[in-house]
Design a protein around this motif. Structure first.
Motif, PDB file in Angstrom:
ATOM      1  N   UNK A  24      23.865  -5.117  25.404  1.00 14.58           N
ATOM      2  CA  UNK A  24      23.473  -6.524  25.249  1.00 14.58           C
ATOM      3  C   UNK A  24      23.345  -6.985  24.020  1.00 14.58           C
ATOM      4  N   UNK A  25      22.964  -6.094  23.124  1.00  8.98           N
ATOM      5  CA  UNK A  25      22.594  -6.447  21.520  1.00  8.98           C
ATOM      6  C   UNK A  25      24.086  -6.510  20.804  1.00  8.98           C
ATOM      7  N   UNK A  26      24.849  -5.793  21.173  1.00  9.85           N
ATOM      8  CA  UNK A  26      26.273  -5.746  20.298  1.00  9.85           C
ATOM      9  C   UNK A  26      27.250  -6.726  21.177  1.00  9.85           C
ATOM     10  N   UNK A  30      24.504 -13.669  17.492  1.00 12.73           N
ATOM     11  CA  UNK A  30      23.680 -13.642  16.192  1.00 12.73           C
ATOM     12  C   UNK A  30      23.486 -12.262  15.641  1.00 12.73           C
ATOM     13  N   UNK A  31      23.569 -11.196  16.225  1.00  5.10           N
ATOM     14  CA  UNK A  31      23.606  -9.861  16.092  1.00  5.10           C
ATOM     15  C   UNK A  31      24.900  -9.481  15.390  1.00  5.10           C
ATOM     16  N   UNK A  32      25.935  -9.949  15.912  1.00  3.43           N
ATOM     17  CA  UNK A  32      27.286  -9.590  15.564  1.00  3.43           C
ATOM     18  C   UNK A  32      27.818 -10.208  13.960  1.00  3.43           C
ATOM     19  N   UNK A  33      26.909 -11.127  13.919  1.00  3.09           N
ATOM     20  CA  UNK A  33      27.213 -11.864  12.562  1.00  3.09           C
ATOM     21  C   UNK A  33      27.417 -10.859  11.191  1.00  3.09           C
ATOM     22  N   UNK A  34      26.536  -9.938  11.087  1.00  5.56           N
ATOM     23  CA  UNK A  34      26.781  -9.176  10.107  1.00  5.56           C
ATOM     24  C   UNK A  34      26.868  -7.683  10.562  1.00  5.56           C
ATOM     25  N   UNK A  35      27.052  -7.248  11.725  1.00  6.18           N
ATOM     26  CA  UNK A  35      27.354  -6.297  12.356  1.00  6.18           C
ATOM     27  C   UNK A  35      28.330  -6.002  13.306  1.00  6.18           C
ATOM     28  N   UNK A  36      29.269  -5.264  12.944  1.00  6.31           N
ATOM     29  CA  UNK A  36      30.558  -5.252  13.848  1.00  6.31           C
ATOM     30  C   UNK A  36      31.455  -6.676  13.710  1.00  6.31           C
ATOM     31  N   UNK A  37      30.877  -7.840  13.873  1.00  7.38           N
ATOM     32  CA  UNK A  37      31.705  -8.977  14.110  1.00  7.38           C
ATOM     33  C   UNK A  37      31.640  -9.643  15.266  1.00  7.38           C
ATOM     34  N   UNK A  96      21.989   5.075   5.834  1.00  5.20           N
ATOM     35  CA  UNK A  96      21.369   4.333   7.208  1.00  5.20           C
ATOM     36  C   UNK A  96      22.040   3.247   7.396  1.00  5.20           C
ATOM     37  N   UNK A  97      21.854   2.901   8.741  1.00  5.02           N
ATOM     38  CA  UNK A  97      22.503   1.490   9.190  1.00  5.02           C
ATOM     39  C   UNK A  97      21.876   1.267  10.333  1.00  5.02           C
ATOM     40  N   UNK A  98      21.322  -0.049  10.444  1.00  4.80           N
ATOM     41  CA  UNK A  98      20.090  -0.558  11.381  1.00  4.80           C
ATOM     42  C   UNK A  98      20.554  -1.896  11.627  1.00  4.80           C
ATOM     43  N   UNK A  99      19.965  -2.443  12.701  1.00  9.06           N
ATOM     44  CA  UNK A  99      19.764  -3.915  13.283  1.00  9.06           C
ATOM     45  C   UNK A  99      18.940  -3.917  14.270  1.00  9.06           C
ATOM     46  N   UNK A 100      18.018  -5.052  14.271  1.00 10.41           N
ATOM     47  CA  UNK A 100      17.265  -5.479  15.202  1.00 10.41           C
ATOM     48  C   UNK A 100      18.007  -6.344  16.187  1.00 10.41           C
ATOM     49  N   UNK A 106      12.832 -10.693  15.037  1.00 14.73           N
ATOM     50  CA  UNK A 106      13.239 -10.828  13.364  1.00 14.73           C
ATOM     51  C   UNK A 106      12.258 -11.740  12.831  1.00 14.73           C
ATOM     52  N   UNK A 107      12.250 -11.732  11.381  1.00 15.39           N
ATOM     53  CA  UNK A 107      11.293 -12.585  10.642  1.00 15.39           C
ATOM     54  C   UNK A 107       9.520 -12.244  11.047  1.00 15.39           C
ATOM     55  N   UNK A 108       9.547 -11.076  11.320  1.00 15.96           N
ATOM     56  CA  UNK A 108       8.000 -10.348  11.544  1.00 15.96           C
ATOM     57  C   UNK A 108       7.624  -9.220  10.844  1.00 15.96           C
ATOM     58  N   UNK A 109       8.429  -8.985  10.004  1.00 18.46           N
ATOM     59  CA  UNK A 109       8.053  -7.746   8.923  1.00 18.46           C
ATOM     60  C   UNK A 109       8.547  -6.350   9.631  1.00 18.46           C
ATOM     61  N   UNK A 110       9.092  -6.304  10.975  1.00 23.50           N
ATOM     62  CA  UNK A 110       9.569  -5.159  11.595  1.00 23.50           C
ATOM     63  C   UNK A 110      10.531  -4.494  10.889  1.00 23.50           C
ATOM     64  N   UNK A 111      11.505  -5.056  10.433  1.00 24.06           N
ATOM     65  CA  UNK A 111      12.762  -4.501   9.787  1.00 24.06           C
ATOM     66  C   UNK A 111      12.194  -3.967   8.380  1.00 24.06           C
ATOM     67  N   UNK A 112      11.414  -4.577   7.572  1.00 20.64           N
ATOM     68  CA  UNK A 112      10.971  -3.917   6.424  1.00 20.64           C
ATOM     69  C   UNK A 112      10.107  -2.589   6.720  1.00 20.64           C
TER      70      UNK A 112
END
Length: 177
Positions: A24-26, A30-37, A96-100, A106-112
């Motif tokens: 689902x994620x991959x 919007x997720x693939x824009x910077x991760x995988x393509x 490390x490699x990661x994505x939400x 997104x934009x809730x401070x969870x990535x940080x």
């Protein structure tokens, strides 16, 4: 198996049942824009091959927030060839490699929170001297997040990552213990 918890955040080892979430994620542009393509969306066969049949030393994990699976993170000790390429000598270095994957988180401070807690885990539990990441230079959101977590830009890695048919510059970023 839980790797660590920090408040509402939990990082646990990847399980076979997580393959559907990864698909689902991959497959989400919007997720693939910077991760995988966006030109390389994942299907179930590709997820199973990449995440479940690999023989490398990466520790693959699911990120949960408030008991909901929202993303992925992996960590690994850098091999000597990669360490030397990055300019390190004998230090103990983890990457490390990661994505939400759930964009409503997104934009809730969870990535940080995720990156900060992973750095703390690697320094305290794995005795890492450095934690490094190599985001694409154009991924301003990720770079900003990593800087909030204490990582510093070390050097540009020219044409380091093939993404959507083009080689892109990446930043080598490091957290130093």
């Amino acid at each position: 198996m839980i790797i660590y918890e920090s408040g509402l955040l939990k990082v646990r080892k990847l399980e076979k049942k997580d393959n559907i979430r990864l698909v689902k994620w991959l497959s989400e542009p919007s997720v693939l824009k910077f991760d995988e393509g966006r030109d390389k969306p994942f299907d179930l066969d590709k997820v199973n091959k990449v995440f479940y049949s690999s023989e490398d030393d990466e520790v693959r994990c699911i990120v949960e927030y408030d008991n909901k699976a929202i993303g992925y993170i992996q960590f690994y000790k850098l091999d000597s060839k990669t360490s030397m390429f990055y300019g390190y000598k004998t230090e103990l270095i983890y990457g490390t490699d990661q994505f939400i994957g759930e964009s409503n988180y997104w934009n809730k401070g969870i990535g940080t929170l995720l990156v900060t807690s992973m750095i703390n885990f690697l320094v305290e539990n794995k005795k890492a001297d450095y934690v490094v990441m190599d985001p694409q230079a154009r991924n301003v959101r990720a770079i900003s997040c990593y800087e909030k977590c204490g990582l510093k830009k070390v050097k540009i890695l020219p044409k380091h990552e093939l993404h959507e048919g083009e080689y892109h510059d990446c930043w080598l970023m490091e957290y130093r213990k």
